[in-house]
Enzyme design. Structure first.
Site, PDB file in Angstrom:
ATOM      1  N   ARG A 231       0.856  -1.195   0.000  1.00 36.26           N
ATOM      2  CA  ARG A 231       0.000   0.000   0.000  1.00 36.26           C
ATOM      3  C   ARG A 231       0.888   1.240   0.000  1.00 36.26           C
ATOM      4  NH1 ARG A 231      -3.526  -2.612  -1.463  1.00 36.26           N
ATOM      5  NH2 ARG A 231      -5.569  -3.035  -0.554  1.00 36.26           N
ATOM      6  N   HIS A 279      -1.364   0.501  -9.565  1.00 36.90           N
ATOM      7  CA  HIS A 279      -2.021  -0.386  -8.602  1.00 36.90           C
ATOM      8  C   HIS A 279      -2.655  -1.595  -9.317  1.00 36.90           C
ATOM      9  CE1 HIS A 279      -4.078  -0.603  -4.427  1.00 36.90           C
ATOM     10  NE2 HIS A 279      -3.987  -1.810  -4.952  1.00 36.90           N
TER      11      HIS A 279
HETATM   12  P1  NDP Z   1      -1.676 -11.237   4.976  1.00 37.43           P
HETATM   13  O1  NDP Z   1      -2.652 -10.724   5.972  1.00 37.43           O
HETATM   14  O2  NDP Z   1      -1.722 -12.683   4.605  1.00 37.43           O
HETATM   15  O3  NDP Z   1      -0.189 -10.947   5.488  1.00 37.43           O
HETATM   16  C1  NDP Z   1       0.164  -9.754   6.105  1.00 37.43           C
HETATM   17  C2  NDP Z   1       1.620  -9.873   6.577  1.00 37.43           C
HETATM   18  O4  NDP Z   1       2.034  -8.599   7.104  1.00 37.43           O
HETATM   19  C3  NDP Z   1       1.782 -10.892   7.705  1.00 37.43           C
HETATM   20  O5  NDP Z   1       2.987 -11.592   7.538  1.00 37.43           O
HETATM   21  C4  NDP Z   1       1.857 -10.010   8.961  1.00 37.43           C
HETATM   22  O6  NDP Z   1       2.610 -10.557  10.032  1.00 37.43           O
HETATM   23  C5  NDP Z   1       2.584  -8.801   8.399  1.00 37.43           C
HETATM   24  N1  NDP Z   1       2.349  -7.621   9.237  1.00 37.43           N
HETATM   25  C6  NDP Z   1       1.179  -6.994   9.510  1.00 37.43           C
HETATM   26  N2  NDP Z   1       1.363  -5.965  10.355  1.00 37.43           N
HETATM   27  C7  NDP Z   1       2.684  -5.946  10.626  1.00 37.43           C
HETATM   28  C8  NDP Z   1       3.501  -5.126  11.441  1.00 37.43           C
HETATM   29  N3  NDP Z   1       2.997  -4.122  12.166  1.00 37.43           N
HETATM   30  N4  NDP Z   1       4.825  -5.398  11.488  1.00 37.43           N
HETATM   31  C9  NDP Z   1       5.351  -6.430  10.786  1.00 37.43           C
HETATM   32  N5  NDP Z   1       4.626  -7.240   9.984  1.00 37.43           N
HETATM   33  C10 NDP Z   1       3.318  -7.003   9.913  1.00 37.43           C
HETATM   34  O7  NDP Z   1      -1.815 -10.315   3.697  1.00 37.43           O
HETATM   35  P2  NDP Z   1      -1.506 -10.693   2.160  1.00 37.43           P
HETATM   36  O8  NDP Z   1      -0.146 -11.279   2.104  1.00 37.43           O
HETATM   37  O9  NDP Z   1      -2.635 -11.429   1.578  1.00 37.43           O
HETATM   38  O10 NDP Z   1      -1.522  -9.232   1.505  1.00 37.43           O
HETATM   39  C11 NDP Z   1      -0.619  -8.245   1.949  1.00 37.43           C
HETATM   40  C12 NDP Z   1      -1.023  -6.893   1.417  1.00 37.43           C
HETATM   41  O11 NDP Z   1      -0.747  -6.792   0.033  1.00 37.43           O
HETATM   42  C13 NDP Z   1      -2.515  -6.555   1.512  1.00 37.43           C
HETATM   43  O12 NDP Z   1      -2.874  -6.117   2.802  1.00 37.43           O
HETATM   44  C14 NDP Z   1      -2.659  -5.454   0.487  1.00 37.43           C
HETATM   45  O13 NDP Z   1      -2.436  -4.205   1.114  1.00 37.43           O
HETATM   46  C15 NDP Z   1      -1.530  -5.736  -0.495  1.00 37.43           C
HETATM   47  N6  NDP Z   1      -2.041  -6.152  -1.816  1.00 37.43           N
HETATM   48  C16 NDP Z   1      -1.773  -5.338  -2.876  1.00 37.43           C
HETATM   49  C17 NDP Z   1      -2.189  -5.682  -4.130  1.00 37.43           C
HETATM   50  C18 NDP Z   1      -1.835  -4.850  -5.307  1.00 37.43           C
HETATM   51  O14 NDP Z   1      -2.381  -5.069  -6.389  1.00 37.43           O
HETATM   52  N7  NDP Z   1      -0.916  -3.927  -5.194  1.00 37.43           N
HETATM   53  C19 NDP Z   1      -2.975  -6.909  -4.356  1.00 37.43           C
HETATM   54  C20 NDP Z   1      -3.164  -7.705  -3.179  1.00 37.43           C
HETATM   55  C21 NDP Z   1      -2.709  -7.322  -1.952  1.00 37.43           C
HETATM   56  P3  NDP Z   1       2.201 -11.956  10.739  1.00 37.43           P
HETATM   57  O15 NDP Z   1       2.477 -13.020   9.695  1.00 37.43           O
HETATM   58  O16 NDP Z   1       3.106 -12.045  11.893  1.00 37.43           O
HETATM   59  O17 NDP Z   1       0.728 -11.830  11.056  1.00 37.43           O
HETATM   60  C1  OXD Z   2      -5.841  -5.808  -2.874  1.00 36.02           C
HETATM   61  C2  OXD Z   2      -5.481  -4.856  -3.929  1.00 36.02           C
HETATM   62  O1  OXD Z   2      -5.771  -5.478  -1.686  1.00 36.02           O
HETATM   63  O2  OXD Z   2      -5.786  -5.118  -5.105  1.00 36.02           O
HETATM   64  O3  OXD Z   2      -6.215  -6.947  -3.224  1.00 36.02           O
HETATM   65  O4  OXD Z   2      -4.873  -3.824  -3.628  1.00 36.02           O
END
Ligand code: NDP
Ligand code: OXD
Length: 316
Positions: A231, A279
């Protein structure tokens, strides 16, 4: 018992069409043509206008069109119903491809080759071997773990940082704020795949970029690289530009921005070693989200557990 497709983007009709094609004819509405609000039991939402979900008195479930849910949790009037986020094989595969592509692109110095091509300049540049490059993934969730495996398969040295410690084969794991700097100093290419939460907002600033490995990296990679497909709120754009200018960063690929669409005035558009994508690292397919929504609704109606429930206190 209707589903409301609630989005401020132009894809609402497409999502609704895909849900109707699964047999939910007559039970799907698209905001702002919601009909009687009391009929709405489920919302399929992407960046909904704040306050609208709170006006649905019989809402029982919110299904996020994306993997990230910051667009929902930002609504101060969000009703207290379960939220499920989108997790999907194809979405993950798209993200994995994006991350691998951009890691390769910068480590193979493609921005410089593109610049040389514009000048009809034929000059070989030294490039590191994959195993000489340490890729650090911020976020080891669904996306981060899949990217870690793909990068390992491509020969890169991989480490990851998350809230909690993870055990992933051949991936060094770091956890929490106390291990952030140790992770950064071991990283040549930083990839952000974190959700946007109060803890992660603005996390990737000049200090973080300066802490990336500068000593001990392959002398064939001119400097650290930053890739953000999580993000835009995670990073500080002015700091990325300053770090590029100061030679603290070699290159960046950015799919997400503080303001989207990225304003035309942003120097990021024109920087020769920045790749801007709109994005689209992992776009949600209408058919896939429709199938997912239908499965979640079936689970709710039959009292089975929901998948990928969002923990509101964690923010993801
Ligand atoms: P998940 O919820 O599966 O994973 C999130 C990860 O972030 C976990 O490993 C979590 O740690 C870690 N995390 C969260 N908060 C913190 C923190 N404060 N400090 C350190 N680590 C942290 O999400 P996804 O992998 O499915 O997706 C990740 C992000 O990718 C989404 O939230 C979205 O914003 C973005 N995204 C963007 C897209 C795009 O097109 N650009 C498409 C899809 C997603 P822990 O494992 O310990 O819980
Ligand atoms: C998502 C994205 O969060 O597309 O899946 O950004």
């Amino acid at each position: 018992m209707a589903l409301l497709v609630l989005t401020t983007t132009e894809r609402g009709a497409e999502f609704a069409g895909a849900v109707r094609a699964l047999g939910m004819e007559g039970k799907v509405r698209v905001w702002p043509d919601a009909g009687a609000l009391a009929d709405i039991r489920y919302a399929l939402a992407w960046r909904p206008p704040p306050g609208v979900l709170a006006r649905l008195p019989n809402l029982r479930l919110v299904i996020s069109v994306g993997a990230g849910v910051d667009h929902l949790l930002a609504d101060p009037d969000l009703p207290d119903v379960p939220i499920v986020r989108f997790v999907d094989r194809d979405l993950t595969q798209r993200m994995t491809a994006y991350v691998t592509l951009h890691v390769l692109l910068h480590t193979r110095r493609m921005c410089e080759f593109a610049e040389q091509q514009r000048k009809t300049c034929w000059r070989v540049l030294p490039e590191p071997l994959a195993r000489e490059v340490r890729v650090g993934l911020m976020g080891l969730g669904v996306m981060g773990q899949a990217a870690a495996r793909a990068l390992r398969a491509s020969g890169f040295a991989v480490r990851g940082w998350a809230r909690s410690a993870h055990r992933i084969e051949d991936v060094r794991s770091y956890a929490g704020p106390s291990e952030l700097d140790a992770f950064l100093t071991e990283t040549d290419v930083l990839v952000a795949l974190l959700p946007l939460t109060p803890e992660t907002a603005g996390l990737i600033d000049r200090r973080v970029l300066r802490t990336l490995s500068r000593a001990g990296r392959s002398d064939r990679l001119p400097g650290p690289v930053f890739i953000n497909a999580g993000r835009g709120g995670l990073h500080v754009e002015a700091d990325i530009l300053d770090a590029l200018e100061a030679g603290e960063l070699y290159a960046a690929s950015l799919d997400v921005f503080e303001t989207e669409p990225l304003p035309a005035t942003s120097p990021l558009w024109r920087h020769p070693r920045v790749i801007v994508t709109p994005h689209c690292a992992a776009e949600t397919s209408a058919r896939a989200i429709a199938r997912y929504a239908a499965a979640q609704i079936r689970a709710l109606e039959s009292g089975e557990p929901l998948e990928n429930l969002v923990d509101r206190t964690r923010g993801y």
